[in-house]
Design an enzyme around this catalytic site. Sequence first.
Site, short mmCIF file in Angstrom:
data_model
loop_
_atom_site.label_atom_id
_atom_site.label_comp_id
_atom_site.label_asym_id
_atom_site.label_seq_id
_atom_site.Cartn_x
_atom_site.Cartn_y
_atom_site.Cartn_z
N HIS A 186 1.16 -1.32 0.00
CA HIS A 186 -0.28 -0.49 0.24
C HIS A 186 1.13 1.35 -0.09
O HIS A 186 1.11 1.93 -1.16
CB HIS A 186 -0.76 0.00 1.36
CG HIS A 186 -2.34 1.42 0.94
ND1 HIS A 186 -2.66 1.11 1.96
CD2 HIS A 186 -2.30 2.22 0.24
CE1 HIS A 186 -3.82 1.76 1.52
NE2 HIS A 186 -3.24 2.82 0.51
N HIS A 223 0.60 4.77 -2.56
CA HIS A 223 1.46 6.59 -2.36
C HIS A 223 2.81 6.70 -2.78
O HIS A 223 3.04 7.87 -2.80
CB HIS A 223 1.22 6.74 -0.97
CG HIS A 223 0.18 6.16 -0.51
ND1 HIS A 223 -0.89 7.35 -0.01
CD2 HIS A 223 -0.74 5.68 0.00
CE1 HIS A 223 -2.11 6.86 0.20
NE2 HIS A 223 -2.25 5.64 -0.28
N HIS A 242 -3.88 0.94 -6.41
CA HIS A 242 -4.52 1.36 -5.29
C HIS A 242 -5.52 1.51 -4.63
O HIS A 242 -5.32 0.91 -3.35
CB HIS A 242 -3.81 2.93 -5.13
CG HIS A 242 -4.52 3.74 -4.18
ND1 HIS A 242 -5.65 4.47 -3.57
CD2 HIS A 242 -3.37 3.25 -2.61
CE1 HIS A 242 -5.64 4.25 -2.56
NE2 HIS A 242 -4.50 4.75 -1.65
N ASN A 301 -6.75 -0.51 -0.84
CA ASN A 301 -6.83 0.30 -0.46
C ASN A 301 -8.52 -0.13 0.42
O ASN A 301 -8.44 -0.06 1.39
CB ASN A 301 -6.96 1.33 -0.70
CG ASN A 301 -7.62 2.37 0.68
OD1 ASN A 301 -6.67 3.32 1.72
ND2 ASN A 301 -8.30 3.64 0.52
N ILE A 354 -6.70 8.94 -1.01
CA ILE A 354 -6.73 8.68 -0.41
C ILE A 354 -6.00 7.76 0.88
O ILE A 354 -6.18 6.54 -0.39
CB ILE A 354 -8.50 8.75 0.45
CG1 ILE A 354 -8.91 8.16 2.14
CG2 ILE A 354 -9.02 7.15 0.31
CD1 ILE A 354 -7.95 9.03 2.96
#
Length: 903
Positions: A561, A566, A753, A757, A903
């Site tokens: 993740h 990110h 993602h 997520n 997010i």
Amino acid sequence: MLTPQLNRHASSLLFCHGGPLPSGYGERPGPVLVRSKKTSKRCGVRSIRCAFTEVRSSQAETDAVLAIKAVATVKVTVGGLLSNLGLPRGIDDVKDLLGKTLLLELVSTELDPKTGLEKETVKAYAKKGKQHGDKIEYEATFKVPKDFGDIGGVFVVNEHRKEMFLEEIKLDASDHNVTATTLTITCKSWVHSKSDNTDKRLFFVNKSYLPAQTPAGLRRLREEELEVIRGDGQGERKAFERIYDYDVYNDLGDPDHDVSKTRHVLGGSKEFPYPRRCRTGRPRSKKADPESETRSSFVYVPRDEAFSEVKSATFSSKTLQLALRAAIPSIQTAIIDAKLGFPHFTAIDSLFGDGLTLPQRQGVGFFRGLLPRLVNAISGGTQELLRFDTPAMIERDKFSWLRDEEFARQTLAGVNPYAIELIKEFPLVSKLDPEVYGPPESAITEEMIEEEIKGVMSVQEAIENKRLFMLDYHDLLLPYVHKVRKLEGTTLYGSRTIFFLTNDGTLRPLAIELTIPPSATGPQWKQVFRPCRDATGAWLWRHAKSHVRAHDSCHHELISHWLRTHCCVEPYIIAAHRQLSEMHPIYRLLHPHFRYNMEINALARQALISGGGIIEISFSPLKYSMEISSVAYDQLWRFDMEALPADLIRRGMAVEDPTAEHGLRLTVDDYPFANDGLLIWSAIRQWVEDYVSHYYPDPSYITDDYELQRWWDEVRTVGHGDKKDEPWWPKLNTLESLIHALTTIIWVASAHHAAVNFGQYDFGGYFPNRPSIARTNMPTEDAQKESFVRFLRKPEVSLLQSLPSQIQATVVMAVLNLLSNHSVDEEYLGSELEAAWVKDPVIQRAYERFNGRIREIEGIIDSRNSDPKLKNRGGAGVVTYELMKPFSKPGVTGMGIPNSISI
């Protein structure tokens, strides 16, 4: 542009609809600073050209200038326009009445043929006009010279005292004799106040140019704009700025406030390599660690990267910040004892029923405003109740987490489908130094495996038939075992978990090996646990699974993740802004996939991955968590392996097969993440191929595109500079290499993602299924100790003591609920056609095909999920695999693929 016809009225010649340049044109508004742009005569978008041919009409002879009306739309944000602008109301109200708050300047795309310089802009103040809902219109009228040429953009000067959010500018050339034609320039950007920065902002028409095709009047401006965005690397950045620059992760610790929160700098060293983040320019620590950047409540990100009031109030950075800073300490206050675990499993169930009473803070409604889905007022009281939604997994089957079949299924259809790998050789052998970590051979033997599979085949036959799989956290975690064990309230092992592929296509766990390396006080310890029918063995197996689940949670959060999405995407974003003009078609292709990534990363550095943050207090490695992600980046991350097909092949979960769909044959036929993910991957790739081929009809266009080459070079040498010399970096010199690189970036930012997520709360909300930490050692580490006796007496209590504490569990549950939530303004993959693409028939048709394919995929996934033969996708009490379904309603839904890491 169409050639003007004789005897036509002059104003009717201003809006022309020609075909596209060979390069085509792209999307996305392009807010830019102090410069100008041109729209080509053969553009697919509308253009306004102020020019006259010789005409016979007396009207044409008398028209020395043309009147063009402009309407600039400013969005009123949640606090209202004046609140948003933060205006000393009297001053700016007067200026608005006088029409002196918004200066617009039309920019020509042509050079002056006499001087060879850029043509002088045409200026006019826009006066505040009508308000329609949350939109306010500012109107201006320009008198444009007859030889001005194509209008390529509009300079904007905001003379309010604070910033404003500019939605669009419409230019209208019309008169009483002809129907008006309108040119819309999409902005969607914050415009800084002149009092903060005297530089003008420039918004370009919705047309893209490769560098070599840039109109003469824009060439210098194009490069100057990039120089402005790059900045000079000096000073502390201010909130209104749009500067993109790099720095290492030197802001995770907080030594000025607590020396124990000193953390290693990640990035810029061989010991701790890491991607780069956005530079903030905050001063270095003067007290404890000169390598660390000082922390503050404000963390800079370029203005248009930040969450704003324009983002729905259902989720904002303020919401998450306050939730983490206020709700979580109050959870800690309510629980009082930080080490207190849950006394029994029904106490865990009460979190979804009775809830947890929070202390009063700023009156009833405070916490409900932050966590509206979780917090309810206590009837008739002055306090509030933290009550969690029942996660989908437990709502369907309260005991599913206990089943071995579900434990195995989640490796293929859970929230971390990136870890399972094929066993290609046996016995298993560690690659770590045996002088430091002990004998490298695994304690899992052929006899153990053959006994578990009831002798249906030998281990070697199982390997040859691709029937053995593994979760391998041995070499990754083993170097940190002793470090972590010195910390209070946690423990760690290196682990391997073996699975067997059964005839019905499901996986069955066979064995778990837990290892402790040798130390000055003892030899290497390793033990194998297997499913058992006797009571002691069955409870030890549950304990071992809980440790593996904690390891998998760490791998998921820190690597699958955070690191791989990110963290590794942020350098692509920074480099794109620094090296690709906003006129560049590749910038416009990628930009929708960059939305909010930098802001959420900055927020993560503040509260999630920082020293003493959520990760460090709640996950097994505690303060070593980010170091482990650095090790993973060093040892595991490769750009060429981030593409889904390459990732599957590397893990042995697929092989190349030209005759198979997508060119791959899966090792496990019923691998829901891979099956659905490959549909999404192929759809993205086809869209990217259509788009890129439109702009680069020949490979020479790619190699000659110096902005593109500079972008990719900076991604490699700066953004991922610690890996700049790796031989696996692709060169962008062919259509295929460019398509593959761009598809990879879009895949990671969207579907990768989404896969890791949006199922976090469904699978991790009931934390025994995915504990973030294992707090106690296996009872068998020393069978002579009192802990083993207590385990024999009350094995359930022993397991509960190993699970997260009440504080750790509720904090993580609150965060997972927030992170799994879709906001109402979510932008989903393949949903909305970007404004500029509408006018190019080639791009529009390509995107419509993409949209149609994405919607078709949603139906395919629904069909697969209703097939009873696909046991890994669903079944009685099983959470159906929907994480690759493209669209979702707002909330925690376990589906939906946003364009970006929002997010």
